[in-house]
Structures are given as C-alpha cells and as structure tokens.
Write a protein that holds these residues in place. Sequence first.
Motif, mmCIF file in Angstrom:
data_model
loop_
_atom_site.group_PDB
_atom_site.id
_atom_site.type_symbol
_atom_site.label_atom_id
_atom_site.label_comp_id
_atom_site.label_asym_id
_atom_site.label_seq_id
_atom_site.Cartn_x
_atom_site.Cartn_y
_atom_site.Cartn_z
ATOM 1 N N LEU A 285 14.772 4.692 -5.842
ATOM 2 C CA LEU A 285 14.687 5.929 -5.075
ATOM 3 C C LEU A 285 14.655 5.694 -3.566
ATOM 4 N N THR A 286 13.770 4.791 -3.095
ATOM 5 C CA THR A 286 13.620 4.659 -1.646
ATOM 6 C C THR A 286 14.894 4.159 -0.982
ATOM 7 N N SER A 287 15.575 3.198 -1.603
ATOM 8 C CA SER A 287 16.804 2.713 -0.968
ATOM 9 C C SER A 287 17.863 3.806 -0.963
ATOM 10 N N ARG A 288 17.872 4.618 -2.001
ATOM 11 C CA ARG A 288 18.853 5.711 -2.038
ATOM 12 C C ARG A 288 18.557 6.737 -0.956
ATOM 13 N N VAL A 289 17.276 7.044 -0.768
ATOM 14 C CA VAL A 289 16.903 7.995 0.287
ATOM 15 C C VAL A 289 17.253 7.409 1.649
ATOM 16 N N GLN A 290 16.921 6.115 1.859
ATOM 17 C CA GLN A 290 17.192 5.467 3.147
ATOM 18 C C GLN A 290 18.681 5.463 3.462
ATOM 19 N N THR B 144 18.858 -1.597 2.121
ATOM 20 C CA THR B 144 19.013 -1.451 0.663
ATOM 21 C C THR B 144 17.743 -1.818 -0.100
ATOM 22 N N GLU B 145 16.704 -2.204 0.641
ATOM 23 C CA GLU B 145 15.474 -2.634 0.003
ATOM 24 C C GLU B 145 14.698 -1.456 -0.596
ATOM 25 N N ASN B 146 14.045 -1.708 -1.714
ATOM 26 C CA ASN B 146 13.253 -0.662 -2.357
ATOM 27 C C ASN B 146 11.783 -0.984 -2.262
ATOM 28 N N SER B 147 10.979 0.055 -2.040
ATOM 29 C CA SER B 147 9.542 -0.182 -2.034
ATOM 30 C C SER B 147 8.914 0.255 -3.358
ATOM 31 N N THR B 148 9.711 0.838 -4.229
ATOM 32 C CA THR B 148 9.189 1.216 -5.544
ATOM 33 C C THR B 148 10.094 0.630 -6.616
ATOM 34 N N SER C 17 0.852 -1.197 0.000
ATOM 35 C CA SER C 17 0.000 0.000 0.000
ATOM 36 C C SER C 17 0.884 1.241 0.000
ATOM 37 N N GLU C 18 0.333 2.292 -0.600
ATOM 38 C CA GLU C 18 1.067 3.562 -0.665
ATOM 39 C C GLU C 18 1.418 4.040 0.749
ATOM 40 N N ILE C 19 0.419 3.954 1.643
ATOM 41 C CA ILE C 19 0.636 4.442 3.005
ATOM 42 C C ILE C 19 1.704 3.600 3.710
ATOM 43 N N GLY C 20 1.725 2.287 3.446
ATOM 44 C CA GLY C 20 2.743 1.421 4.034
ATOM 45 C C GLY C 20 4.131 1.822 3.570
ATOM 46 N N ARG C 21 4.262 2.051 2.259
ATOM 47 C CA ARG C 21 5.571 2.448 1.705
ATOM 48 C C ARG C 21 6.038 3.775 2.279
ATOM 49 N N LEU C 22 5.100 4.741 2.337
ATOM 50 C CA LEU C 22 5.475 6.065 2.849
ATOM 51 C C LEU C 22 5.816 6.005 4.334
ATOM 52 N N ASN C 23 5.055 5.237 5.092
ATOM 53 C CA ASN C 23 5.344 5.135 6.531
ATOM 54 C C ASN C 23 6.718 4.525 6.772
ATOM 55 N N ILE C 24 7.070 3.508 5.997
ATOM 56 C CA ILE C 24 8.375 2.868 6.182
ATOM 57 C C ILE C 24 9.496 3.839 5.819
ATOM 58 N N LEU C 25 9.326 4.523 4.695
ATOM 59 C CA LEU C 25 10.343 5.504 4.299
ATOM 60 C C LEU C 25 10.440 6.611 5.352
ATOM 61 N N GLY C 26 9.277 7.075 5.807
ATOM 62 C CA GLY C 26 9.255 8.118 6.836
ATOM 63 C C GLY C 26 9.937 7.661 8.112
ATOM 64 N N PHE C 27 9.789 6.388 8.449
ATOM 65 C CA PHE C 27 10.417 5.889 9.667
ATOM 66 C C PHE C 27 11.938 5.878 9.547
ATOM 67 N N TRP C 28 12.438 5.605 8.339
ATOM 68 C CA TRP C 28 13.889 5.683 8.118
ATOM 69 C C TRP C 28 14.380 7.109 8.372
ATOM 70 N N ILE C 29 13.594 8.099 7.931
ATOM 71 C CA ILE C 29 13.975 9.507 8.170
ATOM 72 C C ILE C 29 13.982 9.777 9.678
ATOM 73 N N ALA D 265 -1.620 -2.951 5.971
ATOM 74 C CA ALA D 265 -1.480 -1.991 7.079
ATOM 75 C C ALA D 265 -0.761 -2.608 8.269
ATOM 76 N N THR D 266 -1.208 -3.786 8.733
ATOM 77 C CA THR D 266 -0.583 -4.359 9.933
ATOM 78 C C THR D 266 0.856 -4.796 9.649
ATOM 79 N N SER D 267 1.111 -5.321 8.432
ATOM 80 C CA SER D 267 2.483 -5.784 8.174
ATOM 81 C C SER D 267 3.451 -4.606 8.095
ATOM 82 N N ALA D 268 2.978 -3.443 7.592
ATOM 83 C CA ALA D 268 3.852 -2.267 7.584
ATOM 84 C C ALA D 268 4.175 -1.856 9.014
ATOM 85 N N LYS D 269 3.180 -1.954 9.905
ATOM 86 C CA LYS D 269 3.422 -1.601 11.312
ATOM 87 C C LYS D 269 4.446 -2.551 11.941
#
Lengths: 206, 130
Positions: B76-81, B68-72, A17-29, A170-174
């Motif tokens: 991009l995502t792995s590079r940002v991470q 290093t995993e990408n979600s797209t 899901s888009e929200i799952g991907r964004l949440n994971i990326l956001g968590f890295w930040i 949703a739950t797996s992203a969490k």
Amino acid sequence: MAHTETHDPNTPLEYRSEIGRLNILGFWIFLGAEIALFATLFATYMVLTHRIADGPALGELFEVKSLLIQTFLLLTSSFTCGLAVHEMRRQNVKGLITWMAITLGLGLGFLYFEIQEFLHFIHEGANIGTSAAWSGFFVLVGTHGAHVTFGIFWVTMVLIQVAKRGLTPATSAKVFITSLYWHFLDVVWIFIFTAVYLMGMVMHHG
Amino acid sequence: MANKTAVNEHHGFPWKHLIGFVLSIVLTLFALWVALGTDLSLTWILIIIFGFAFLQAALQLLMFMHVTENSTKSNLTSRVQIGNILFAAFVAIVIVIGSVWVMTAGHAKHDKHDEPKTENQENHGEHESH
C-alpha cells in the motif's frame, strides 16, 4: 500498541514505529504539493522568459562554469545524503553524522556560489525588478535556494537530536524524512538546470 | 515491513547510490553538451534535455529516495507514494505546458489596441527563440 508489534529484524528503524511510518508517508504527500508549488513558479518563469524589457537577456548572463559548480555541489550532496541514510540503516551513527555533515558542507557551498551568482547578475544590471523575466528567475531560483537554506537548518537540528538521543525509531524517521527533502531539492535543481539555465543559454546563443 | 530491496540494501557497499550518482553526472554533462555543443534544432534539443531531466528525476526517486519502499507488509505505502508523485508530476506538466501554451499560442492574434511597444517586445521574443 506499537511496542507489541513484531518486526523482521531487517526492517529499517525508521519504519518500526507507527508514527514513523505515517510521518514518512505523509512527507511523500507533502512532496507532491511541493512539486505543484514549484510547477507554478516554473510556469510563470517560462511564460515570461522573453519579457526582458530594457534589461539583459537571461542567457546573456548565465555562465557554464558557475552553473556546473552549483550543479555538481548539489548532485554530490544528494549522493552523500544517500550514503548517510545507508550508514544509518547499518546502525552506524558516526557514519550517518559524518556523511550528513559533508552533505551540509556541500549545501553551504552550493548556497555560497548561488549567492555569488545572484550578486554577479545584480552587478550586471539584472535584479529582481529589472524585467518580468528576471523577476521570474529570481523568484523560482530564489525559492529553491530558500528551501536549501531551510534544509541546512533542519538537518542540523535533526543531527543534534541524533547525537543526543542516538538512533531510535523517532530520530531515524526524522533523518529519513530530511533525506527525502534533500534529494527532492536536487530533483528541483535538475529542472532549474534544464528549464532555466540550459534553455536560457540555448535560446540566447542558438 | 520493508520490502526485499530495503532489506538487502543496508548491508555492504552502496552500489545503488554509486550507480545513481555516476548516471546523474553523465546525464548532466550529456545534457549540457546536447544544449551547447551540438547543432541540433531547438525542438530536438528541448526534447532531449527534458527527457534527460525526467530520467534523472526518476533516478533520484528510485536510487536515492527509495520511492518503491514499503513500510507495511502490503504494497500500500509504495503504491500511495508512487501514485502521489506521478499525479504531482502530471499536475506539474499540465500547469507548465498549459500556461506556456495559453500565454504564447495566441501571440499572432493580438488585440489591435495593443501599444506598439508590446509588439516590439513580441518580435524580440520570437527572434530569441530561433
């Protein structure tokens, strides 16, 4: 929109899901900010490490046995947490919950030994107000311990949700995000192990 | 989409995790031995144990956290991470080494008005580090 996306069947659920991907990326930040937070506490500790006033030296009270127990409990919990995510990606809910429960048990064990150690230090005359060095120690190591405590509650609640709703995007992203948090706490501990305990003992004995 | 590593990874035995776990135990014990069981100079001990710490942190990020995993489909995502974590590590190193340097390098050039008590503590600290 998200529902119409086509997926490689091998894409892990948490990335679907888009929200799952964004949440994971956001968590890295967020983890980047956490690194900066801990860096300031490490800096304060390392600057003040010799300012022991009339209290005991740090390395004087550190014990290898207690340090190793805590380190191995946390290292192993990071490993079992990785196995939990591995099971999640095989759609094995039972495996996920089992390994995560073991992770939580090891986390609780870590906290138990950490609290025992703190009590031991306080008993030996080193509390948070004894000297600048001990203030730096308790704030740095205590902040890590507080993170572990928070992590235990967080993971528990996410697991309850997984048990109720099953594995969804949703739950797996969490679950994946809590796993990143847990591994990160192990990374911080590696540096506490090195910069606080090993350095403290080397400076005291060497 | 996840990259190939993620795709292959969730079938079969979790070798990556096991290798990461064993290596982190080995690095931990080796660091302990270098710190307490050898007669190396303080500088070398610090270089080695901090080298191991960064290596072990990298292991966690690569083996357990799948940095290093990408979600797209793009990378991009792995590079940002990876970029974000490397930048955070840079910030951390500057904060720690910078603070320690600022607060200790000037020790010899103290304000003469400092009370003698502070000087004693200074000497004590110097003594401790040898």
